[in-house]
Design a protein around this motif. Structure first.
Motif, PDB file in Angstrom:
ATOM      1  N   PHE A  65       0.830  -1.206   0.000  1.00 32.44           N
ATOM      2  CA  PHE A  65       0.000   0.000   0.000  1.00 32.44           C
ATOM      3  C   PHE A  65       0.865   1.256   0.000  1.00 32.44           C
ATOM      4  CE2 PHE A  65      -2.301   3.334   2.330  1.00 32.44           C
ATOM      5  CZ  PHE A  65      -3.405   3.474   1.503  1.00 32.44           C
ATOM      6  N   ILE A  68       1.133   4.113  -3.002  1.00 35.71           N
ATOM      7  CA  ILE A  68       0.896   5.525  -2.698  1.00 35.71           C
ATOM      8  C   ILE A  68       2.094   6.364  -3.145  1.00 35.71           C
ATOM      9  CG2 ILE A  68       0.652   7.199  -0.825  1.00 35.71           C
ATOM     10  CD1 ILE A  68      -1.920   5.768  -1.477  1.00 35.71           C
ATOM     11  N   TYR A  95       1.978   6.653  -6.828  1.00 40.21           N
ATOM     12  CA  TYR A  95       0.889   7.539  -7.267  1.00 40.21           C
ATOM     13  C   TYR A  95       1.315   9.009  -7.184  1.00 40.21           C
ATOM     14  CZ  TYR A  95      -3.605   9.971  -7.220  1.00 40.21           C
ATOM     15  OH  TYR A  95      -4.632  10.838  -7.476  1.00 40.21           O
TER      16      TYR A  95
END
Length: 251
Positions: free
Chosen positions: A222, A226, A229
């Protein structure tokens, strides 16, 4: 009316050998998803468009044909392949960076079909390689390659001998620069994975009964996604800024 049809055809084929060999290995154009006929038409069209510009550099050296023309064709193809491999190595370095990022953030899913090549590759690698190529076309890198091909006739003229030492040095310098560029772009993910795994290892030493593998994988994955991104814009911007100096051999 063409005064020398035979010489014109020989000059066009000599230009096609260098340009076509470059396009044959150039990233994007050399993808298995691009039909061979399309690549051939692109190479012929570019050769016919550039022949008038390079006429004075090509035509005087191909008049008469003969056995020397066969050697000239081989040398032209080697020069074109070398110039195409420079750009290809840079894109391959980004695929290497994508593989390193996938391993660093724990995205170890089964590889799927490649978007650009027939070989299977990871999802993040496919995403990075496709986006890199897409951004390169948006920044008109193919115009840069064509301009480099035109300039190559000044320092590697038609009829001159192929210098393997210079070609190998150019490809070696490109590989070194592309690897350093890939390392700089992937370094945030590598540092993140190193720190996270070090922290999880310390937690495992303090509490051995906790199944840290099953707990850590969702968090590292995760966090890595992130980071990808929010850092993707800077990632591809820095790549485009580093592509031109690497391809043109600028300091």
């Amino acid at each position: 009316m063409i005064a020398d049809p035979e010489g014109t055809v020989l000059a066009l084929f000599a230009a096609f050998c260098r340009i076509g060999a470059c396009i044959m290995v150039l990233p994007g154009f050399s993808s298995f998803r691009v039909p061979v006929q399309i690549r051939l038409f692109i190479a012929v069209a570019v050769s016919m468009a550039l022949l008038p510009v390079m006429w004075d550099s090509i035509y005087p050296r191909v008049q008469g044909g003969g056995s020397n023309y066969l050697l000239l064709v081989g040398v032209e193809m080697l020069i074109g392949v070398t110039m195409g491999l420079i750009a290809r190595y840079i894109v391959l370095a980004m695929q290497f960076a994508g593989t390193g990022i996938s391993m660093a953030i724990g995205f170890n899913a089964a590889p799927g079909g490649g978007l650009l090549e027939a070989e299977p590759e990871g999802h993040i690698t496919a995403f990075i390689s496709f986006t890199v190529l897409f951004v390169l076309f948006l920044s008109d890198f193919h115009h840069m390659v064509i301009a480099a091909l035109v300039r190559s006739y000044s320092f590697m003229p038609v009829g001159a001998d192929f210098d393997p030492r210079m070609a190998l040095m150019t490809l070696t310098d490109t590989l070194a620069g592309a690897f350093m560029l890939a390392l700089r772009l992937a370094s945030p993910f590598l540092v993140y994975g190193l720190i996270f795994n070090l922290s999880i290892g310390m937690v495992n030493k303090l509490s051995p009964q906790i199944p840290v593998y099953f707990i850590s994988i969702p968090f590292i994955l995760f966090g890595g996604l992130i980071l990808l991104y929010f850092g993707s814009q800077s990632f591809f911007t820095l790549f485009v800024n580093g592509f031109e100096p690497l391809y043109l051999g600028l300091p």
